[in-house]
Design an enzyme around this catalytic site. Structure first.
Site, mmCIF file in Angstrom:
data_model
loop_
_atom_site.group_PDB
_atom_site.id
_atom_site.type_symbol
_atom_site.label_atom_id
_atom_site.label_comp_id
_atom_site.label_asym_id
_atom_site.label_seq_id
_atom_site.Cartn_x
_atom_site.Cartn_y
_atom_site.Cartn_z
ATOM 1 N N LYS A 63 -26.056 67.470 -58.307
ATOM 2 C CA LYS A 63 -24.987 66.528 -57.946
ATOM 3 C C LYS A 63 -23.648 67.185 -58.185
ATOM 4 C CE LYS A 63 -23.359 62.414 -56.933
ATOM 5 N NZ LYS A 63 -22.510 63.038 -55.889
ATOM 6 N N LYS A 87 -21.878 67.361 -67.520
ATOM 7 C CA LYS A 87 -21.192 66.066 -67.362
ATOM 8 C C LYS A 87 -22.183 64.942 -67.052
ATOM 9 C CE LYS A 87 -17.456 66.393 -64.967
ATOM 10 N NZ LYS A 87 -16.499 66.489 -63.837
ATOM 11 N N LYS A 99 -22.290 72.219 -57.146
ATOM 12 C CA LYS A 99 -20.924 72.123 -56.627
ATOM 13 C C LYS A 99 -20.828 72.940 -55.356
ATOM 14 C CE LYS A 99 -16.856 70.366 -57.937
ATOM 15 N NZ LYS A 99 -16.565 69.187 -58.726
ATOM 16 N N THR A 183 -12.425 58.066 -60.990
ATOM 17 C CA THR A 183 -12.179 59.110 -61.995
ATOM 18 C C THR A 183 -10.943 58.730 -62.815
ATOM 19 O OG1 THR A 183 -13.168 60.705 -60.510
ATOM 20 C CG2 THR A 183 -11.911 61.593 -62.342
ATOM 21 N N ASN A 214 -5.285 62.156 -56.391
ATOM 22 C CA ASN A 214 -6.210 61.033 -56.522
ATOM 23 C C ASN A 214 -6.413 60.660 -57.994
ATOM 24 O OD1 ASN A 214 -9.089 60.219 -57.221
ATOM 25 N ND2 ASN A 214 -8.983 59.617 -55.077
ATOM 26 N N SER A 342 -20.236 57.469 -58.322
ATOM 27 C CA SER A 342 -21.109 58.077 -57.311
ATOM 28 C C SER A 342 -22.561 57.671 -57.546
ATOM 29 C CB SER A 342 -21.011 59.601 -57.366
ATOM 30 O OG SER A 342 -19.863 60.034 -56.685
#
Ligand code: NAD
Length: 405
Positions: A63, A87, A99, A183, A214, A342
């Site tokens: 992920k 994480k 990633k 986030t 963001n 997510s």
């Protein structure tokens, strides 16, 4: 941007692994990405290096977001992928880490070219993606529209609906309304919990935010709403400062019309370096990595550093900050709100059942609060080491149970 970053990411793994008494061979296995996928994306006669790094999937599918940025390198994406593994584990999510990245300057692309890059990325890597394999999401300079193009390309190739392959999608395509601000919201929840532990009233807390994108914008917006005083913000073009406090929504309006936070009229212009060195309670680096290093850490005057970007404080920078008594709330904990949202989006896609926005926000808050409280229980070490001990232990246990070490 990030050469040497992967080594820095692994340094923490080795340190935590040693403290946990893990076998050296196991730590070594955990330090290596499982799959390094590379491609060259051809768009309008130009070629752009692209990466998908699948770091670890012992706890679940890989992920992690996809970054479009001219400084993207394999080393940077490897570090970002490793951080995702820890994480997701620290947040207790059933995911591994991965990633993606494309070395490209999106500011030089037309909308059509951006769409082409997004679709080319999927043509290159689609075989390796899927809701139970590897689930990308947005990162720097990618957004819900990019996810929409990617999902569309993926579903066309695979000839089936598979919305759970991507998170951070537009709501119309199975996205979750809270994802866009998640986030920043998670960062705010962590700041609020920290203030409670330190017996600080929100109205007494001054905040400087580096990077008003963001993450930085939404974190500032939620903090402002709760009474924190946002005294400085910045973007790539400059920084602004106001002792009385800034209203994030108004600053964003000025940024949208004027192209930078510096277009906001009622504040003093300062440099990005000045912003980092302000005597605030909370410094929030929310731009890119390696912003606080051994070179400038001794100039930092904030009481706490809340890492909302990935890797904004280098290991050398953190050593200096800790020696100066300035705790760092680490990225792997503080910015996990995005991946938690997510996860909620992916669960909804898999079940085909969608919560009300408020219910989703409460779930997000309780997951990040649980992670924060678990990390804070470890009083023997600094917060990053404490977080890594939790994250690495869970991944190591999963790998040992599978027997594939
Ligand atoms: P973004 O592109 O929306 O915003 C980045 C902001 O940083 C922009 O305003 C840009 O102008 C500014 N910036 C760039 N260089 C700067 C500099 N030198 N000084 C000051 N400002 C600078 O990106 P984002 O999604 O907000 O991501 C920011 C960071 O947060 C990245 O490290 C990303 O990996 C991390 N992150 C993002 C998410 C997410 O959900 N978007 C989740 C977890 C972590």
């Amino acid at each position: 941007m990030g050469d040497g970053l992967f080594e820095a990411a692994n340094k923490k793994l080795f340190e935590a692994g040693k403290l946990l008494g893990l076998d050296a061979d196991l730590i070594n296995t955990l330090s290596k990405p499982k799959n390094i996928l590379t491609a060259e994306l051809e768009v309008n006669g130009n070629s752009f290096p692209a990466f998908r790094i699948q770091h670890n999937d012992a706890r679940g599918p890989f992920k992690g977001g996809i970054r479009f940025h001219p400084h993207v390198t394999e080393d940077e994406v490897k570090a970002l992928a490793a951080w995702m593994t820890w994480k997701c584990s620290i947040a207790g999510l059933p995911y591994g880490g991965g990633k993606g990245g494309v070395s490209i300057d999106t500011k030089k692309l037309s909308e059509k070219e951006l769409e082409q890059v997004s679709r080319e990325y999927i043509r290159a890597f689609h075989k390796h993606l899927g809701p139970d394999k590897d689930i990308p999401a947005p990162d720097v300079a990618t957004n819900p529209q990019v996810m929409a193009w990617m999902l569309d390309e993926y579903e066309k190739i695979e000839q089936r609906h598979a919305p759970g392959t991507f998170t951070g999608k537009p709501v119309e395509l199975g996205g979750i309304a809270v994802r866009d601000s998640a986030t920043g919201y998670g960062g705010f929840v962590v700041a609020k919990l920290l203030a409670e532990r330190k017996n600080l009233k929100p109205s007494s807390i001054t905040v400087a935010v580096q990077g008003f994108g963001n993450v930085g914008y939404h974190a500032a917006r939620f903090m402002h709403k709760a009474g924190f005083r946002i005294v400085a913000v910045s973007d790539a073009k400059g920084a602004i400062h106001s002792n009385e406090g800034l209203q994030p929504e108004k600053v964003m309006q000025a940024k949208t019309t004027g192209g930078s936070v510096t277009a906001y009229p009622d504040a003093k212009h300062i440099t990005n370096e000045d912003l980092l060195e302000l005597g605030v309670d909370l410094l929030v680096p929310a731009a890119l990595e390696n912003q606080i290093t051994e070179k400038n850490a001794h100039n930092i005057n904030a009481r706490f550093i809340l890492e909302l970007a990935n890797g904004p404080v280098s290991p050398g920078g953190e050593k200096q900050l800790l020696a100066d008594g300035k705790p760092v709330i680490p990225d792997v904990l503080a910015n996990s709100g995005g991946v938690i949202a997510s996860y909620l989006e992916w669960v909804q896609n898999n079940y085909g059942y969608y919560w009300e926005d408020e219910e989703a926000r409460q779930k997000l808050e309780s997951v990040i609060a649980r992670a924060f409280n678990t990390v804070m229980e470890d009083s023997e070490t600094d917060l990053r080491t404490a977080a890594y001990k939790i994250g690495v232990k869970r991944v190591a246990n999963a790998a040992l149970l599978r027997g594939n070490t």
